[in-house]
Structure formats: C-alpha cells, structure tokens
Design an enzyme around this catalytic site. Sequence first.
Site, PDB file in Angstrom:
ATOM      1  CG  LEU A   1     -21.798  47.103  16.486  1.00  0.00           C
ATOM      2  CD1 LEU A   1     -20.427  48.613  17.333  1.00  0.00           C
ATOM      3  CD2 LEU A   1     -22.656  46.212  17.054  1.00  0.00           C
TER       4      LEU A   1
ATOM      5  CB  THR B   1     -26.289  45.937   2.832  1.00  0.00           C
ATOM      6  OG1 THR B   1     -26.626  46.562   4.075  1.00  0.00           O
ATOM      7  CG2 THR B   1     -24.759  45.339   2.816  1.00  0.00           C
TER       8      THR B   1
ATOM      9  CG  ASN C   1     -24.673  45.736  12.246  1.00  0.00           C
ATOM     10  OD1 ASN C   1     -24.839  45.572  13.557  1.00  0.00           O
ATOM     11  ND2 ASN C   1     -25.120  46.622  11.881  1.00  0.00           N
TER      12      ASN C   1
ATOM     13  CB  SER D   1     -26.615  36.764  18.844  1.00  0.00           C
ATOM     14  OG  SER D   1     -27.335  36.495  19.287  1.00  0.00           O
TER      15      SER D   1
ATOM     16  CE1 TYR E   1     -33.185  41.987  18.391  1.00  0.00           C
ATOM     17  CE2 TYR E   1     -33.067  41.743  20.801  1.00  0.00           C
ATOM     18  CZ  TYR E   1     -32.150  42.300  19.341  1.00  0.00           C
ATOM     19  OH  TYR E   1     -30.908  42.572  19.560  1.00  0.00           O
TER      20      TYR E   1
ATOM     21  CE  LYS F   1     -30.538  39.943  17.313  1.00  0.00           C
ATOM     22  NZ  LYS F   1     -29.585  40.798  16.209  1.00  0.00           N
TER      23      LYS F   1
ATOM     24  CB  THR G   1     -26.613  52.219  18.794  1.00  0.00           C
ATOM     25  OG1 THR G   1     -27.199  51.443  19.473  1.00  0.00           O
ATOM     26  CG2 THR G   1     -25.025  51.747  19.188  1.00  0.00           C
TER      27      THR G   1
END
Length: 278
Positions: free
Chosen positions: A16, A34, A84, A135, A150, A154, A185
């Site tokens: 993304l 970055t 991100n 998130s 995980y 989030k 993705t």
Amino acid sequence: MGSDKVWFVTGASKGLGLSLVKKLLNNGNKVAATSRSIDDLNKAVGVSDNFLPLAVSLVTEQSVADAISQTISRFGRIDVVVNNAGYGLTGSLEELSDKETRDNFDINVFGSLNVIRAVMPHLRAQQSGHIFNISSIGGFTSSFPGFGIYCATKFAVTGFSGALAEEVKEFGVKVTVVLPGYFRTNFLEPDSLNVPKNEIAEYKKVREIQNAHQNSINGNQAGDPEKAAAAMIEVAGAVDAPLNLFLGQDAYDIAYQKIETVKNDLENWKELTTSTGF
C-alpha cells in the site's frame, strides 16, 4: 488534496505504501518515503525531484529524527504523515516467543510512535498537519486464530490514534486511523508475513488459517491497493476527515459483526454489568 502538500510515508518500497507514493508523485506532490533500503525505494519508485528516498531504521529514534529533518530541509515542511510500515505475524500465543512478539510490536507500534514524537514539534509549530496511522480490521476485532499478536499490535495503533487525535486537535492537526481488510499486496508473501520458529502440532486450526493466508488467500484478495491509496488521498483533502477509515467491503462487514457482538454482550449481561456500583 492539493499538490503543494508534502507527504512523509513509511514502509514505502512495496504494498500500500508504494501504491500511495506513486499516486502522490503522479499528482505532483512532494514525497519523502522510508524503507530499510534506498536502493529498494529507487528501484520501486524511480528518481524524481519531488521524491526523497530515505533509509530509516524505525526502531532507532535518531534515525527517525534524521529522516524528519532531511525531509524538512529538502521540502521546507511536512503536511501529511503516513505510518504505514509494518509486517504480519502468524502463530498462536503459546507458540510465539517473547522476541518474536516484541519484534512485531517494535515495528508495528513503537516505530510509528517514534515517527509521531519526531514530527509533532514541526506540526505544532506550523499549526497544521494530518497523521494517518495504518492499523487493520484486525485492530478492531481479533477473532482471527493465529493472528493474536499481530491483532494486538494493530489494536495498540487504533488505541493510541484515538488519544492522539484529541491531544493534537488544538494544534490544527488531524489524525485518521486506517483499518483495511484484505488488499492484493505482497502482505502475505514470505518477506512480509512471519511464521513461528517453533510450531506446535496440536494447533491444527492455527495451521489451517496460516496455510490459507499463505496460499489460497494470497493473490486473491478483493481489495485494490490503488483504490485504497486514492481513498486516503481523498480523506487527506477532506475538511472533516474521519478518525476511523475502514477500507474494503470485508472490513465494513467485519466491523459491523464486531459491533453487533458487543451490543449483544452488553444487553445480554446488562443486569450484571450495571449491578457493580455502590
């Protein structure tokens, strides 16, 4: 969203983040992005006067501070920040080691906090800005066996975003937490989805879900990352930007399932819930 805005996007060499950076540059925005590798960024994005690729260790405060300073030195300001960077982690709570767990929190949670601490003095000084914290629908409901840690990372992002929004409102800074569902993705590829080093055979359900994500779901996600990027750009230009931005039909549906579950628990246990006062 005006093309005069300067964006700072972490984790931008794929997924993304990459879709967002490319779309912003096509729109004429100035973008600092970055990754752990400048070469990866240059290969993925290309070279442009409006593009500043930055090799950053998000878990190192000085590295993050240097990236913010380089961006302001190059473009004069930062208007929109997109936290991100992150990666997936499967495994039951029993399987995942302390290090595997803490490493996931380091990137998914503390990396974003490092960026926020470094950029807020500049946003406060200019009395404007917009922070997007990425998130997941897993940061709203954790009913995904094998994704507990995980989801916990989030949930943390969702939680601190709400507090941040209230803290920075007086400085003219907006905050939006983005809660995507499944987007097509490379998130489920081996370089983005970590698995337990020590699997426990008895967790058959966890293995089934892990295998499904790595195989049948990967490459067949319903969400279009280009449309997700466009949605974020639209929200960045909105006067009344939402605090919570769910992306994807699946995220929309799952969010309402969670809301109904909470409502049912509240009503079914209302008498006990409300009986605890003096």
